[in-house]
Every structure is written in structure tokens, then in C-alpha cells.
Design a protein around this motif. Structure first.
Motif, PDB file in Angstrom:
ATOM      1  N   ARG A  28      46.207   0.202 -16.824  1.00 20.90           N
ATOM      2  CA  ARG A  28      45.421  -0.732 -16.021  1.00 20.90           C
ATOM      3  C   ARG A  28      46.034  -2.132 -16.007  1.00 20.90           C
ATOM      4  O   ARG A  28      46.329  -2.674 -14.939  1.00 20.90           O
ATOM      5  CB  ARG A  28      43.987  -0.812 -16.551  1.00 20.90           C
ATOM      6  N   CYS A  29      46.237  -2.735 -17.170  1.00 18.20           N
ATOM      7  CA  CYS A  29      46.676  -4.139 -17.219  1.00 18.20           C
ATOM      8  C   CYS A  29      48.157  -4.284 -17.546  1.00 18.20           C
ATOM      9  O   CYS A  29      48.675  -5.409 -17.570  1.00 18.20           O
ATOM     10  CB  CYS A  29      45.830  -4.936 -18.214  1.00 18.20           C
ATOM     11  N   ARG A  85      42.933 -11.455 -19.455  1.00 13.33           N
ATOM     12  CA  ARG A  85      41.790 -10.654 -19.896  1.00 13.33           C
ATOM     13  C   ARG A  85      41.414 -10.963 -21.344  1.00 13.33           C
ATOM     14  O   ARG A  85      40.231 -11.102 -21.677  1.00 13.33           O
ATOM     15  CB  ARG A  85      42.115  -9.164 -19.773  1.00 13.33           C
ATOM     16  N   HIS A 126      49.698  -3.998 -20.316  1.00  6.49           N
ATOM     17  CA  HIS A 126      49.960  -4.482 -21.671  1.00  6.49           C
ATOM     18  C   HIS A 126      50.851  -3.511 -22.433  1.00  6.49           C
ATOM     19  O   HIS A 126      50.662  -2.295 -22.356  1.00  6.49           O
ATOM     20  CB  HIS A 126      48.619  -4.653 -22.393  1.00  6.49           C
ATOM     21  N   CYS A 172      42.234  -3.995 -22.804  1.00  5.13           N
ATOM     22  CA  CYS A 172      41.226  -3.629 -21.803  1.00  5.13           C
ATOM     23  C   CYS A 172      40.585  -2.269 -22.026  1.00  5.13           C
ATOM     24  O   CYS A 172      39.643  -1.909 -21.323  1.00  5.13           O
ATOM     25  CB  CYS A 172      41.832  -3.701 -20.403  1.00  5.13           C
ATOM     26  N   CYS A 198      49.819   0.147 -20.986  1.00  2.14           N
ATOM     27  CA  CYS A 198      48.482   0.347 -20.446  1.00  2.14           C
ATOM     28  C   CYS A 198      48.555   0.630 -18.951  1.00  2.14           C
ATOM     29  O   CYS A 198      49.243  -0.078 -18.208  1.00  2.14           O
ATOM     30  CB  CYS A 198      47.618  -0.884 -20.707  1.00  2.14           C
ATOM     31  N   CYS A 253      44.235   0.983 -24.692  1.00  4.24           N
ATOM     32  CA  CYS A 253      44.792  -0.367 -24.715  1.00  4.24           C
ATOM     33  C   CYS A 253      43.973  -1.284 -25.610  1.00  4.24           C
ATOM     34  O   CYS A 253      42.736  -1.306 -25.528  1.00  4.24           O
ATOM     35  CB  CYS A 253      44.837  -0.909 -23.286  1.00  4.24           C
ATOM     36  N   ASP A 304      48.269 -10.285 -16.619  1.00  2.00           N
ATOM     37  CA  ASP A 304      46.923  -9.716 -16.507  1.00  2.00           C
ATOM     38  C   ASP A 304      46.279  -9.542 -17.874  1.00  2.00           C
ATOM     39  O   ASP A 304      45.141  -9.976 -18.108  1.00  2.00           O
ATOM     40  CB  ASP A 304      47.009  -8.365 -15.782  1.00  2.00           C
ATOM     41  N   SER A 305      46.982  -8.931 -18.814  1.00  2.56           N
ATOM     42  CA  SER A 305      46.365  -8.661 -20.115  1.00  2.56           C
ATOM     43  C   SER A 305      46.107  -9.942 -20.897  1.00  2.56           C
ATOM     44  O   SER A 305      45.117 -10.045 -21.634  1.00  2.56           O
ATOM     45  CB  SER A 305      47.227  -7.700 -20.934  1.00  2.56           C
ATOM     46  N   ALA A 331      37.912 -12.558 -22.631  1.00  7.02           N
ATOM     47  CA  ALA A 331      37.087 -11.800 -23.567  1.00  7.02           C
ATOM     48  C   ALA A 331      36.753 -12.623 -24.816  1.00  7.02           C
ATOM     49  O   ALA A 331      35.700 -12.429 -25.423  1.00  7.02           O
ATOM     50  CB  ALA A 331      37.803 -10.510 -23.972  1.00  7.02           C
TER      51      ALA A 331
END
Length: 290
Positions: free
Chosen positions: A37-38, A212, A40, A17, A35, A14, A208-209, A216
Motif C-alpha cells: 500500500r504505502c 502516514r 514502506h 499502515c 508494503c 507493514c 507516503d509511509s 498517526a
């Protein structure tokens, strides 16, 4: 969301993340990279083509004016900022609103759409040609930096967000609108989802993405909202693409019948969005420079 996993090389990660990305088949035969996890979404045009439109812009001028008016009201809800910078200013319509209300304005745009810029904005604004990621020497004293449906287009979203952060004065605010890759429209319409009609939409953030990516880049007080009133024509345009697929060089909203359907469906669309926030197709990032 419910997707069917398809073949994907295991070393693809991704862009937000760094987690594993899998190819996910959505309705209509389109494959997006999701992705684990997030959530995306990234989009390869060979696996998820735009099909029906070759242009970067496929909206409708009247609807766009309404949308810009609603967006402007959102951006100035705490008052008109003194210094404003727009990432992807296009014709300068939004900057003109700020300028008329007394703000000092600037912006950067790659001239992707090839459209004329408002003459007053051109004369009085600090306008640059290029991408936000690679433009240097920009003033770092802005009260507000914003972009309206820009992050889904840029080459490097992390560089775009970092550059936006550097443009702000300490405590300054960033606001970005972008299509929601975790909206229910992705699953409902699949390849016919209107946000996929634009071939330059290469990614779709989730709540979420997006949070993040902002964190970042160094932003604080990060908030991601699902907008009720943005892109009210998405559902009607998506239905039209699903029912009657085929080449439309100017985009599906160039059809008067589709446009009329979009206007007529607004009460129903608003009711669903009020009851089911996940049906809203646009995310708004609000964040602050420390």
C-alpha cells in the motif's frame, strides 16, 4: 519501481499502515520487504545483508561537516528556535551550532557510535543517554525537535515520533531526515545502494509511509520533502560498491579514490536531482504539534 516478488509469509504486515508486505528482490540478490500500500521498506539482514561494513558510521568527516552546515541552514530558515532538542545527537556538532546562536539545547542518544561529545554541549546542554522511545522525564516545551538520519535506526518508529511530539510545546515543529525508500537509487543500484551499507538501517520510509507515520503520531501540517543537497556522495559510493564489491570495515567512503569521485560528480548529481526529484536519496519530514 520494478521488483520481482519472492516468497513471503502471508501474515507479515507493514509496520506503518498494516497492509500486506511482500519480499521484493532487488538488483544484486538483496531481498527487502515492501508494503503493497504505502511502499514502506523493511530490511532483514539475513535477506538483505550489509555485507561490506560492520560499523554504524561509514561517512566521511569533511562531507559530514558540509552536510551538517546545509542541514542547519534548513533548520533555522525561519529563525533560530529558543529551545531545541536533537534525537540522536552523536558528537553534539549540530547542537553546538544552535548553542552558539543562543538556543537552549538538549538531546538524547544511545551512544551507539561511541564518540566524544563536544565539551561545551556536554556542560551546557540537557543531554540524556538512551533511546527516544524509552526515555522518560524529558521536557515538553521544545520549539524544535529534530533528528538527522535517525528514524531508519530506531526500534519503534511510532514510539519515537510520539515521544518527539510530546517533547514539543503546542505549535512546536519537528523535522526528521531519513533515507528515501522510494528513491530511484533503490532500483538503480540494488544491493549496492550506499544506504544499505549500514547494517543498522532496518527500514526505509517512502514519502507516503513517512507522512502516514507522522499523522498517526498526532502531528498536523505534515509535509514531506525530497532534499536536493543531502547525501551528495550516495551515487558515487553506490557505484563503487557495485563495481568493486568486497569487505570495507570502515565503509566505502574511507577510500580516497571514492571520495574524490564523489566530489567530482557533484555537478552531475545536482543536475539529475534538479531534473528528477525522485533521484534524491533523502526525505525530510516537517510537522507541527497541534
Amino acid at each position: 519501481m520494478s521488483y520481482r516478488t519472492v516468497g513471503q509469509a502471508p501474515d507479515i504486515t507493514c509496520e506503518v499502515c498494516g497492509a500486506v508486505v511482500r519480499g521484493q528482490a532487488i538488483r544484486g540478490g538483496c531481498v527487502v520487504e515492501r508494503c503493497e500500500r504505502c511502499g514502506h521498506l523493511e530490511r532483514d539482514l539475513e535477506r538483505c545483508p550489509a555485507d561490506h561494513r560492520d560499523l554504524a558510521y561509514g561517512g566521511e568527516p569533511t562531507l559530514d561537516r558540509i552536510r551538517l552546515g546545509l542541514t542547519y541552514r534548513e533548520l533555522v530558515r525561519d529563525g533560530v528556535p529558543g529551545r531545541v532538542f536533537e534525537v540522536g545527537y552523536g558528537s553534539g556538532s549540530m547542537l553546538r551550532r544552535f548553542l552558539d546562536d543562543g538556543a537552549r539545547v538538549g538531546g538524547v542518544d544511545p551512544d551507539q557510535l561511541g564518540i566524544g561529545v563536544d565539551e561545551v554541549v556536554r556542560e551546557r546542554g540537557d543531554l540524556r543517554v538512551g533511546g527516544i522511545e524509552d526515555t522518560s522525564g524529558l521536557p515538553g516545551d521544545q520549539d524544535l525537535v529534530y533528528g538527522i538520519h535517525v528514524l531508519e535506526h530506531v526500534v519503534d518508529p511510532h514510539a519515537a515520533l510520539r515521544s518527539s511530539l510530546e517533547l514539543l510545546r503546542p505549535g512546536g515543529t519537528a523535522s526528521f531526515l531519513t533515507p528515501a525508500g522510494d528513491s530511484s537509487g533503490v532500483e538503480r543500484y540494488g544491493a549496492a545502494w550506499w544506504m544499505l551499507e549500514d547494517p543498522t538501517h532496518v527500514r526505509f520510509f517512502t514519502a507516503d509511509s513517512l507522512a502516514r507515520a507522522a499523522e498517526a503520531a498526532g502531528f498536523v501540517d505534515v509535509e514531506v520533502r525530497r532534499l536536493l543537497l543531502d547525501s551528495l556522495s550516495v551515487d558515487a559510493a553506490s557505484v563503487a560498491r557495485a563495481v568493486r564489491p568486497g569487505p570495507r570495515p570502515r565503509g566505502v567512503l574511507a577510500s580516497r579514490a571514492v571520495l574524490a569521485g564523489a566530489v567530482a560528480s557533484i555537478p552531475v548529481v545536482l543536475a539529475e536531482r534538479a531534473l528528477r526529484p525522485r533521484s534524491r536519496p533523502t526525505l525530510q519530514l516537517l510537522a507541527r504539534r497541534p
